[in-house]
Design an enzyme around this catalytic site. Structure first.
Site, mmCIF file in Angstrom:
data_model
loop_
_atom_site.group_PDB
_atom_site.id
_atom_site.type_symbol
_atom_site.label_atom_id
_atom_site.label_comp_id
_atom_site.label_asym_id
_atom_site.label_seq_id
_atom_site.Cartn_x
_atom_site.Cartn_y
_atom_site.Cartn_z
ATOM 1 N N LYS A 7 0.848 -1.196 0.000
ATOM 2 C CA LYS A 7 0.000 0.000 0.000
ATOM 3 C C LYS A 7 0.882 1.244 0.000
ATOM 4 C CE LYS A 7 -3.856 2.108 2.579
ATOM 5 N NZ LYS A 7 -4.744 1.976 3.763
ATOM 6 N N SER A 60 -9.722 2.520 2.985
ATOM 7 C CA SER A 60 -8.871 3.232 2.056
ATOM 8 C C SER A 60 -7.968 2.333 1.217
ATOM 9 C CB SER A 60 -7.981 4.216 2.818
ATOM 10 O OG SER A 60 -7.087 3.520 3.699
ATOM 11 N N SER A 80 -9.787 -0.171 7.090
ATOM 12 C CA SER A 80 -9.262 -0.008 5.725
ATOM 13 C C SER A 80 -8.583 -1.235 5.145
ATOM 14 C CB SER A 80 -8.285 1.175 5.689
ATOM 15 O OG SER A 80 -8.965 2.382 5.899
#
Length: 515
Positions: free
Chosen positions: A88, A163, A187
């Site tokens: 990420k 997210s 997330s």
């Protein structure tokens, strides 16, 4: 018959590891197959912000050389050596851009690796690249990225969650077998639920946060993204452990047996006989789609029929968790994001006219560098921390947080693990909630309590509703991460105990993407 590139990417990480060790496949073949997949589908999915193909292939070639050499050099390789992974883009990675999904850090190159990235490099896993996210991890749909929205591989007109939608979509679309995410209010777990993947939020402090760009420091936690519970556990075993560079990191002695257990061993569970599973009264019913509740009830029935004891637990303070979170998180975010001033690093935007003061440069930089959702949360957090409002808002939210922790303590006296739907809905259409922040925030209602309490949670696929994945969430007491793997692995086995392929192998939109 040699495996084809398409068959290689559809193996689990555990299967890839086994075939690499026996020499049936090479890491270069495996890594190239994933890079080819990224090249074929990512223009549509947009899971990656940056792809590091050359570096990944260099790592893969070095692993293959070590295996070919045999002897001690081969024996010392980590089980996941040669298995590719995506990171990420909130986790700093030396030699690759780290943007946090924001124009504010566009092109920024970190001078160091996050601790989890160091561990991945030590294990010699090829890093495929950096995945898309809502800007500074602020969002539930990966639509707030400065680099465009990510699309759900199950239906490219829908969101992949957020997210960390980029990591979840990359794994679901067979662009990567494993990925790292961060979980501040869900997330990792919420994207896992809507993309049919497995996502784990470890106990707060169980995995080092050093090198994760901070959004809300008392809530953020790095964790694994995978297609199976076993794969998630294997990656969790690698990244877990104490880190002196993280002041919130747990020491091994703090775990129940004085050591960190093997999560992969816990994920080999075959049954739930005797396991007490608490159904959280507040995390079902109103606001949850009928199909989501149907899959949830079917999962409970499967667990009960196989020997689990199902009890209902009452956690009344959970009704206030969403409100408390959206005061604590923006307050901490407004403090953490104050460093982005256009002076020290990152984007710098000069005012179009007038004197060139630091204040005016800062204002121009933040106006251009931050997106609307980040600005909204900074303003909310600054207001909640301001003189005259601190006690009324931030202080009150912290009191609710304490009540939530007490509710969890009481619930775990009656149950070994707790269970709920991960998300109240399946993936919703792109742009459906962009103009309604409150509706967007409601997607986190089931995942937020775990972050406020610092306990571990996992989302595992629980079937389909309207042709889209539904997630089932398990929660356990702090430092008892092995329990969520035990429960999740057992449910995964029960749901896959038929002639159909597992849910992660049924992604229908992929054929449309590659046509």
């Amino acid at each position: 018959m040699a495996p084809t590139p398409d068959s290689l990417i559809r193996l689990t990480a555990a299967q890839m590891s086994a075939k690499l060790r026996t020499g049936e496949i090479t890491s270069v073949e495996l890594t190239q197959a994933h890079l080819d997949r990224i090249g074929a589908v990512d223009e549509t999915i947009n899971a990656f912000i940056h792809v590091s193909g050359d570096e990944a292939l260099q790592t893969a070639a070095a692993v293959d050389a070590s295996r070919a050499a045999g002897g001690a050099e081969a024996e010392q390789l980590h089980p996941l050596a040669g298995v590719p992974i995506a990171i990420k883009d909130l986790i700093v990675t030396k030699g690759q851009p780290t943007t946090a999904g924001s124009k504010m850090l566009q092109g920024w190159m970190s001078p160091y690796d996050a601790t989890v990235v160091e561990k991945i490099r030590t294990a010699r896993m090829p890093i495929l690249g950096k995945t898309n996210l809502d800007e500074f991890a602020m969002g539930s749909s990966t639509e707030h990225s400065a680099y465009g929205p990510t699309r759900n591989p199950w239906d490219i007109t829908r969101i992949p969650g957020g997210s960390g939608g980029g990591s979840a979509a990359a794994v679901a679309a067979f662009e990567a077998p494993l990925a790292l995410g961060t979980d501040t209010g869900g997330s990792i777990r919420q994207p896992g639920a809507v993309t049919g993947t497995v996502g784990t939020k470890p106990t707060y402090g169980g995995v080092s946060r050093y090198g994760a760009i901070a959004m809300a420091s008392s809530l953020d936690q790095i964790g694994p993204v995978a297609r199976t519970v076993e794969d998630a556990a294997l990656l969790h075993d690698l990244i877990a452990g104490h880190d002196e560079k993280d002041s919130t990191s747990l020491a091994e002695a703090e775990y129940p047996e004085g050591r960190i257990p093997s999560f992969a061993e816990a994920a080999t569970t075959k049954n739930v006989a005797g396991l007490r599973i608490g159904v959280i009264k507040q995390l079902q019913g109103s606001g949850y789609q009928a199909g989501v509740l149907s899959r949830f009830q079917e999962a409970l029935d499967q667990l009960r029929d196989n020997g689990a004891e199902i009890v209902e637990v009452d956690c009344p303070s959970f009704d206030y968790a969403l409100g408390a979170y959206y005061l604590i998180m923006p307050s901490e975010a407004s403090s953490n994001l104050a460093r982005y001033d256009g002076v020290r690093y990152g984007t710098r935007v000069l005012p179009e006219s007038g004197p060139m003061t630091i204040e005016r440069v800062m204002g121009a930089t933040r106006a251009a560098g931050f997106g609307d959702e980040v600005k909204r949360r900074i303003i909310l957090g600054t207001y909640a921390l301001s003189a005259g409002y601190y006690d009324a808002y931030y202080g009150s939210a912290q009191k609710i947080r304490t009540l939530i922790q007490r509710d969890f303590e009481a619930a775990f006296e009656r149950a070994d693990v707790l269970v709920s739907p991960t998300s109240p809905t399946v993936a919703f259409p792109l742009e459906d909630k962009l103009d309604d922040p409150l509706a967007m925030y409601l997607n986190d209602v089931a995942t937020i309590p775990a972050n406020l309490a610092g306990i571990p949670g996992i989302s595992v696929p629980g079937g389909l509703s309207e042709g889209l994945p539904v997630g089932i969430q398990f929660l356990a007491p702090a430092k008892e991460d092995a329990r969520v793997y035990r429960a999740a692995a057992a449910l995964e086995r029960l749901l896959n105990d038929n002639d159909e392929p597992p849910l992660w192998a049924q992604v229908p939109a992929l054929e449309e993407v590659t046509r």
